[in-house]
Design an enzyme around this catalytic site. Structure first.
Site, short mmCIF file in Angstrom:
data_model
loop_
_atom_site.label_atom_id
_atom_site.label_comp_id
_atom_site.label_asym_id
_atom_site.label_seq_id
_atom_site.Cartn_x
_atom_site.Cartn_y
_atom_site.Cartn_z
N CYS A 361 0.81 -1.22 0.00
CA CYS A 361 0.00 0.00 0.00
C CYS A 361 0.84 1.27 0.00
O CYS A 361 0.46 2.27 -0.61
CB CYS A 361 -0.97 0.00 1.18
SG CYS A 361 -0.18 -0.11 2.79
N CYS A 541 5.28 47.42 6.42
CA CYS A 541 5.12 48.49 5.43
C CYS A 541 5.27 48.03 3.99
O CYS A 541 4.93 48.79 3.07
CB CYS A 541 6.12 49.62 5.71
SG CYS A 541 7.86 49.14 5.41
N CYS A 552 8.79 36.45 16.91
CA CYS A 552 7.55 37.12 16.53
C CYS A 552 6.57 36.18 15.83
O CYS A 552 5.41 36.55 15.62
CB CYS A 552 7.87 38.30 15.58
SG CYS A 552 8.55 39.76 16.41
N CYS A 567 11.70 45.88 7.62
CA CYS A 567 12.74 46.82 7.22
C CYS A 567 13.38 47.38 8.49
O CYS A 567 12.91 47.10 9.61
CB CYS A 567 12.15 47.95 6.38
SG CYS A 567 10.96 48.98 7.28
N CYS A 570 10.80 49.54 10.69
CA CYS A 570 9.74 48.77 11.34
C CYS A 570 10.31 47.79 12.37
O CYS A 570 9.67 47.52 13.40
CB CYS A 570 8.92 48.01 10.31
SG CYS A 570 7.94 49.08 9.21
N HIS A 617 -1.86 1.22 7.32
CA HIS A 617 -2.32 1.13 5.93
C HIS A 617 -2.31 2.51 5.30
O HIS A 617 -2.88 3.47 5.83
CB HIS A 617 -3.73 0.54 5.88
CG HIS A 617 -4.27 0.41 4.49
ND1 HIS A 617 -3.65 -0.34 3.52
CD2 HIS A 617 -5.38 0.95 3.89
CE1 HIS A 617 -4.34 -0.27 2.40
NE2 HIS A 617 -5.39 0.51 2.59
#
Length: 709
Positions: A361, A541, A552, A567, A570, A617
């Site tokens: 299988c 942004c 984060c 960036c 930010c 299976h």
């Protein structure tokens, strides 16, 4: 040297090869002589109005034919379309049962009003034999079953006649359920000139009817006494209504219906019954089947199917060998992946897909997933020429047979297993991952499909991607996208280039351990942020990102589970928050010639198959076209005929459009789904997933090494 004349009458059907001197695929002939080169000289019967009289002789290769008895040839001759003859021949169990039909056997026929149950009354001979070489066609006169008695008996009228190709199911006469509420049906007019009734059809007689009725009574009593046998999905059951009507079917779903408190079963019935559905109960879909075949009842109403239970004086037939399968010769041209428009007619049904045998299988499910419809893998199985290895040639034949006939017998797969170089591939259970490595490395001679770079070091090759992470990093029911993102960030891994095929191994080990009880498939996988040295946009942004932060990733205030890159501006602002001041963002390697405000194109891959495992299976779900609902479920060992020593496995392919309905929902809604309330196949997809297979349709895999110039 003169051809040798044939003493014994022999018939055949042409199953392959190009047209040659009158013979083409689907033609029926009679052997007149055999040449020394192994060719057959024969008479040609075309069917239709001139079916009885043969045309002038022709020559055909023996290996391009399949032998038939006179009875088989006569039945097939009444099937007007050559393609329908070959299709019936590819279902040897059904064709064999049709050839052995006796009077009063119950059959299900294709009718303009749908699939109709009927009782065989007579075997009809069509045509008049004017010459000794004439071969008359055979058809079946039937009576449709109604809701008052076994068969309808209105005013005497010609009974409708059907060909062998019109019969889609055969039930032994002793198991006919009486008094079912069937829709009455009529058949189109048939020219009765030259039609004669053959009186040699066995009549069951009064004694046989008494035996049949006694057996049915025993079956009902036995079923009621064993009603507490545990049920599972796939169990064959019978249900008796309050009016005494018994219906038969297969359990497709078990669980608690909305508004109910006890356990119910969703059953796919053998025949259409008024008032039943196509797998829906109320407005909720629990499984998918043909209309008027889905019945929902409490599990306490279900009993084991008495037709297949042993009782005094009766024995379940035990086949001694696998039914003959029409031979297949690979043509010079490779078959393309199966088109969406052709998949259902070619693949769906029993004895479809790849037939399982002795723990195969894992291999069956993998091959079906990779090669039935996937476009990006198409050219890696193309015929390369004289340098091809035997096992590569064997694989090509399996793929071409699957794509042309829709069925690959276990014998073909066993030949391939014997060539893989290790005896354990013939008999033992394996993981698909182990087979995939051997398949791409040894059989297809492919370089690793993935190039992974870890912590800025040199890249490493791999054929599959294994998810590694801590369970605490994820929610209870993560998506594949979340698992991949978290695993890559946790291990500091990046893809050096966009892969053509990405097979993602879930955090589980066979049937023994799985980290997550349910995983939600991501139909589209975005790997833009997982590519090494590739421009990425700031999560805040949209400008060019210069930092990424693993901590984060699960932040509940900023789309948890999404990769966060920023960036410079930010990055400073985000990590000024007191809850993120302890984070350690890492600088990204980005191309120097990319402007900070340049748009970043997203790099995505499409889900085309899922391998699943339950109780050791393996099965698979396969996307066979661009439509969101184009999903198939494949099980190479869905059923078995006979016992372990003398039987064979019955593979099955089922449609499951309900997967498309579910996966088309927004990710926020998917996260709150209750898997225990899901239809049978959807429940298996969510709970049993082992490996997700993604492809990049615009970037097919490169050909094997020895083909490259």
């Amino acid at each position: 040297m003169e051809p040798r004349p044939v003493v014994k009458e022999k018939f055949f059907i042409v199953i392959r090869g190009k047209s040659r001197k009158g013979f083409c695929r689907g033609c029926i002939g009679r052997v007149e002589a055999e040449t020394q080169r192994g060719e057959l000289m024969g008479l040609l019967y075309c069917g239709g109005s001139n079916a009885g009289s043969p045309k002038s002789g022709g020559i055909v290769k023996r290996e391009d034919t399949y032998p038939l008895t006179r009875h088989q040839a006569q039945l097939l001759l009444f099937v007007s379309a050559a393609s329908k003859r070959l299709e019936l021949l590819c279902n040897p169990q059904l064709f064999s049962a049709i050839c052995e039909l006796t009077q009063d056997d119950l059959v299900v026929v294709k009718h303009k009003k749908g699939h109709m149950p009927a009782v065989v009354k007579n075997l009809m001979q069509i045509g008049k034999k004017e010459n000794k070489d004439d071969l008359l066609m055979l058809g079946f006169e039937v009576e449709f079953v109604d809701n008052e008695n076994k068969t309808s008996s209105r005013k005497p009228a010609p009974l409708p006649m059907f060909s062998a190709a019109d019969i889609i199911q055969v039930v032994p006469s002793y198991s006919t359920p009486l008094g079912l509420h069937w829709k009455d049906g009529q058949y189109g007019n048939l020219d009765r000139n030259g039609v004669t009734r053959i009186n040699s059809m066995p009549n069951m007689g009064s004694h046989a009817r008494q035996v049949r009725e006694k057996h049915m009574e025993q079956s009902v009593v036995q079923s009621l006494s064993t009603s507490h046998v545990p049920l599972e999905v796939g169990s064959m059951v019978e249900v008796m209504s309050n009016t005494g009507v018994t219906v038969y079917g297969v359990v497709r779903w078990l669980g608690v219906l909305g508004g109910k408190t006890d356990e119910w079963a969703g059953i796919e019935l053998d025949y259409e019954v008024n008032g039943c559905s196509d797998g829906k109960y109320g407005s909720q879909r629990y499984f998918t089947c043909k209309g008027n075949r889905a019945l929902f009842v409490p599990v306490t109403k279900c009993s084991p199917d008495g037709r297949f239970s042993s009782s005094p004086g009766w024995e379940t037939p035990k086949p001694t060998e696998i039914p003959p399968v029409p031979p297949f010769e690979d043509s010079e041209e490779d078959a393309p992946p199966i088109l969406e428009s052709e998949a259902l007619s070619l693949l769906v049904g029993r004895m479809k897909g790849i037939q399982g045998h002795i723990n195969s299988c894992y291999l069956d499910a993998t091959l079906f997933s990779l090669f039935s419809s996937a476009v990006t893998l198409d050219n890696i199985c193309q015929k390369p020429g004289d340098t091809e290895q035997p096992m590569t040639c064997t694989l090509r034949k399996i793929v071409n047979r699957l794509r042309r006939q829709g069925f690959v017998p276990a014998e073909s797969v066993m030949n391939f297993r014997k060539q893989l170089g290790c005896d354990t591939f013939r008999t033992e259970e394996k993981d698909p991952e182990e087979f995939i490595i051997v398949l791409f490395q040894k059989v297809l001679c492919m370089e690793p499909l993935l190039k992974l770079r870890s912590r800025g070091e040199t890249s490493q090759g791999a054929y599959t991607f294994q998810i590694f992470l801590e369970k605490e990093q994820m929610g209870q029911m993560p998506t594949v996208q979340q698992l991949l993102d978290t695993s890559c960030l946790s291990g500091d891994l990046k893809f050096e280039e966009m892969p053509s095929c990405l097979m993602i191994h879930m955090p589980r080990f066979g049937n023994k351990y799985k980290m997550f009880s349910h995983i939600i498939p991501s139909t589209e996988l975005d790997i833009t942020d997982l590519l090494y040295n590739s421009p990425r946009e700031c999560f805040i942004c949209g400008h060019l990102a210069e930092y990424e932060c693993l901590q984060c990733l699960p932040d509940r205030k900023m789309q948890p589970g999404r990769i966060k890159q920023y960036c410079t501006t930010c990055n400073t602002q985000v990590h000024a928050h007191h809850s993120r001041q302890g984070h350690s963002p890492k600088a990204l390697a980005a191309p120097a010639d990319v402007a900070s405000d340049s748009p970043v194109s997203r790099q995505t891959m499409q889900l085309f198959a899922v391998l699943c495992i339950h109780t050791s299976h393996y099965v698979s779900f396969v996307k066979y076209g661009p439509d969101p609902h184009s999903w198939l479920f494949f099980d190479s060992m869905a059923d078995r005929c006979g016992d372990d020593q003398h039987g064979y496995n019955i593979p099955e392919v089922r449609v499951c459009p309900e997967l498309g309905d579910f996966l088309s929902q927004p990710e926020e809604e998917l996260a709150h789904v209750n898997p225990s309330q899901a239809p049978e196949l959807l429940h298996r997809l969510l709970c049993d997933s082992y490996m997700f297979l993604y492809q990049n349709p615009v970037k097919p895999l490169s050909k094997p090494n020895h083909q490259e110039s």
